[in-house]
Design a protein around this motif. Structure first.
Motif, PDB file in Angstrom:
ATOM      1  N   UNK A   1       1.860   7.710  -8.517  1.00 53.00           N
ATOM      2  CA  UNK A   1       1.119   6.716  -9.290  1.00 53.00           C
ATOM      3  C   UNK A   1       1.920   6.277 -10.514  1.00 53.00           C
ATOM      4  N   UNK A   2       2.563   7.221 -11.177  1.00 51.82           N
ATOM      5  CA  UNK A   2       3.345   6.890 -12.369  1.00 51.82           C
ATOM      6  C   UNK A   2       4.558   6.024 -12.023  1.00 51.82           C
ATOM      7  N   UNK A   3       5.117   6.226 -10.838  1.00 52.43           N
ATOM      8  CA  UNK A   3       6.303   5.484 -10.412  1.00 52.43           C
ATOM      9  C   UNK A   3       5.944   4.266  -9.552  1.00 52.43           C
ATOM     10  N   UNK A   4       4.712   3.837  -9.621  1.00 52.06           N
ATOM     11  CA  UNK A   4       4.245   2.784  -8.717  1.00 52.06           C
ATOM     12  C   UNK A   4       5.072   1.500  -8.816  1.00 52.06           C
ATOM     13  N   UNK A   5       5.502   1.161 -10.009  1.00 51.58           N
ATOM     14  CA  UNK A   5       6.274  -0.077 -10.143  1.00 51.58           C
ATOM     15  C   UNK A   5       7.649   0.049  -9.495  1.00 51.58           C
ATOM     16  N   UNK A   6       8.346   1.165  -9.764  1.00 55.26           N
ATOM     17  CA  UNK A   6       9.676   1.336  -9.182  1.00 55.26           C
ATOM     18  C   UNK A   6       9.613   1.554  -7.670  1.00 55.26           C
ATOM     19  N   UNK A   7       8.523   2.141  -7.192  1.00 54.82           N
ATOM     20  CA  UNK A   7       8.361   2.359  -5.754  1.00 54.82           C
ATOM     21  C   UNK A   7       7.790   1.139  -5.046  1.00 54.82           C
ATOM     22  N   UNK A   8       7.261   0.194  -5.811  1.00 52.33           N
ATOM     23  CA  UNK A   8       6.669  -0.994  -5.212  1.00 52.33           C
ATOM     24  C   UNK A   8       5.346  -0.719  -4.544  1.00 52.33           C
TER      25      UNK A   8
ATOM     26  N   UNK B   1       0.837  -1.204   0.000  1.00 55.30           N
ATOM     27  CA  UNK B   1       0.000   0.000   0.000  1.00 55.30           C
ATOM     28  C   UNK B   1       0.871   1.253   0.000  1.00 55.30           C
ATOM     29  N   UNK B   2       0.369   2.325  -0.592  1.00 53.44           N
ATOM     30  CA  UNK B   2       1.097   3.586  -0.629  1.00 53.44           C
ATOM     31  C   UNK B   2       0.287   4.700   0.003  1.00 53.44           C
TER      32      UNK B   2
ATOM     33  N   UNK C   1       5.520   5.275   2.107  1.00 47.46           N
ATOM     34  CA  UNK C   1       5.054   6.632   2.402  1.00 47.46           C
ATOM     35  C   UNK C   1       5.809   7.607   1.504  1.00 47.46           C
ATOM     36  N   UNK C   2       5.064   8.499   0.855  1.00 49.97           N
ATOM     37  CA  UNK C   2       5.660   9.539   0.013  1.00 49.97           C
ATOM     38  C   UNK C   2       5.332  10.892   0.634  1.00 49.97           C
TER      39      UNK C   2
ATOM     40  N   UNK D   1      -4.016  -0.007  -6.419  1.00 47.97           N
ATOM     41  CA  UNK D   1      -5.372  -0.193  -5.885  1.00 47.97           C
ATOM     42  C   UNK D   1      -5.436   0.184  -4.409  1.00 47.97           C
ATOM     43  N   UNK D   2      -4.258   0.329  -3.788  1.00 48.07           N
ATOM     44  CA  UNK D   2      -4.197   0.646  -2.356  1.00 48.07           C
ATOM     45  C   UNK D   2      -3.361   1.902  -2.136  1.00 48.07           C
ATOM     46  N   UNK D   3      -3.711   2.950  -2.859  1.00 53.77           N
ATOM     47  CA  UNK D   3      -3.019   4.232  -2.754  1.00 53.77           C
ATOM     48  C   UNK D   3      -3.923   5.241  -2.052  1.00 53.77           C
ATOM     49  N   UNK D   4      -3.460   5.761  -0.926  1.00 53.46           N
ATOM     50  CA  UNK D   4      -4.243   6.722  -0.161  1.00 53.46           C
ATOM     51  C   UNK D   4      -3.508   8.031   0.022  1.00 53.46           C
ATOM     52  N   UNK D   5      -4.170   8.973   0.685  1.00 55.27           N
ATOM     53  CA  UNK D   5      -3.573  10.279   0.951  1.00 55.27           C
ATOM     54  C   UNK D   5      -3.883  10.667   2.388  1.00 55.27           C
ATOM     55  N   UNK D   6      -2.926  11.358   3.010  1.00 54.99           N
ATOM     56  CA  UNK D   6      -3.096  11.792   4.390  1.00 54.99           C
ATOM     57  C   UNK D   6      -2.498  13.175   4.555  1.00 54.99           C
TER      58      UNK D   6
END
Length: 318
Positions: free
Chosen positions: A139-146, A78-79, A111-112, A150-155
């Motif tokens: 989102x664009x770097x999702x593969x390199x960031x692992x 998850x991100x 965490x970003x 589908x489990x990307x949130x914001x805080x």
């Protein structure tokens, strides 16, 4: 004491420097001095922490981001895009370093953290566009960031809560990356400053109506006047009429915080719009009282945060 603040949260009030947003440079220096010693002693073992630059919106500078990932983690995790607080005026990657380390370590997520531009040097929409650009980059770097998209949130916390809510609105309007969850911690949401708590709490600790006025004036800049009819919802999310289609949400508020009622109202409106929403109001607390980390109420708030984020981001059981 005028306010019935929890006894464990009172002693620190005599030790804190004045929080006065009238002088942004002084506030920034004060916060940097408070954060530096704690960060120097922070245990970051078991984490991979890297700094990057996300492309800004057209004509805007690159956006610094800091990525936290559990070391040796396998598969997509998850991100969480994290937006710091600071009244739109102060705060940076360092001010939220400890929080991001805790989120990454305790939840096992990526965490970003976003170093958006500050006001008054950069008024709306600049900071929001930085946050949206960071979300798009994540989102664009999702593969390199692992990251599992589908489990990307914001805080976001405080002013970061405003930017998180606004980024969720922006990505809905622009058909951008889909968010599975938003966590709005003691959020700034409404420039009109007309709720009972905002009218009443003119001298509460750390955050009060005078600071809120300065904060909004700096953030809106010369293009908009606080409380005017033309302030857009992407600046003040409480002005958005249609809250349908936003991601499931958790909102936290403190009892003696002028921001309390605008957050409670926003949560009720999300529920009315069919958005699954969880709201926590902590008694005897004030804006920023969670810095008293050993207080029972602070520990409860942290535990609630981890539980809500784990559910919202579909964190795999450890």
């Amino acid at each position: 004491m005028k306010y019935n603040i929890d006894p464990e949260l009172r002693p620190i009030l005599d030790l804190l420097p004045p929080f006065d947003l009238k002088e942004p440079q002084v506030m920034r220096a004060t916060m940097d001095a408070m954060v530096a010693p704690a960060n120097a002693e922070l245990d970051t073992s078991g984490l991979d922490i890297t700094d990057h630059k996300a492309p800004g919106a057209a004509g805007d500078p690159e956006v610094p981001v800091r990525v936290y990932r559990p070391a040796n983690a396998a598969g997509a995790l998850p991100g969480l895009v994290y937006l710091h607080g600071g009244g739109f005026v102060f705060g940076n990657l360092e001010s939220e370093h400890a929080t991001c380390v805790a989120l990454c370590r305790n939840l096992g997520i990526v965490v970003v953290s976003v170093d958006y531009r500050l006001s008054p040097e950069t008024a709306f929409p600049g900071p929001l566009e930085d946050c949206y650009a960071a979300l798009c980059w994540t989102h664009a770097q999702r593969d390199s960031l692992g990251i599992d998209p589908r489990r990307l949130g914001i805080m976001g916390q405080s002013a970061g809560g405003c930017l998180a809510a606004a980024t969720a609105l922006a990505t809905r309007e622009r058909s951008g990356p889909t968010l599975c969850y938003q966590f709005l911690s003691i959020p700034v949401l409404d420039d009109r400053l007309d709720t009972p708590s905002m009218i009443t709490f003119t001298d509460t600790p750390i955050w009060h109506r005078p600071n809120a006025e300065h904060s909004w004036d700096f953030y809106l800049g010369d293009n908009y006047q606080r409380g005017a009819d033309n302030v857009p919802a992407l600046a003040a999310p409480a002005r958005e009429q249609n809250l349908a289609g936003l991601p499931p949400t958790c909102i936290t508020v403190m009892e003696f915080d002028p921001l309390r009622d605008e957050a409670l109202i926003y949560g009720q409106r999300l529920l009315a719009a069919g958005v699954s929403t969880e709201i926590h109001c902590y008694p005897g607390t004030y804006h920023g009282s969670s810095m008293v980390v050993d207080a029972a109420l602070s520990k409860r708030g942290v535990a609630d945060m981890f539980t809500a984020l784990a559910r919202g981001l579909c964190v795999d059981p450890q």
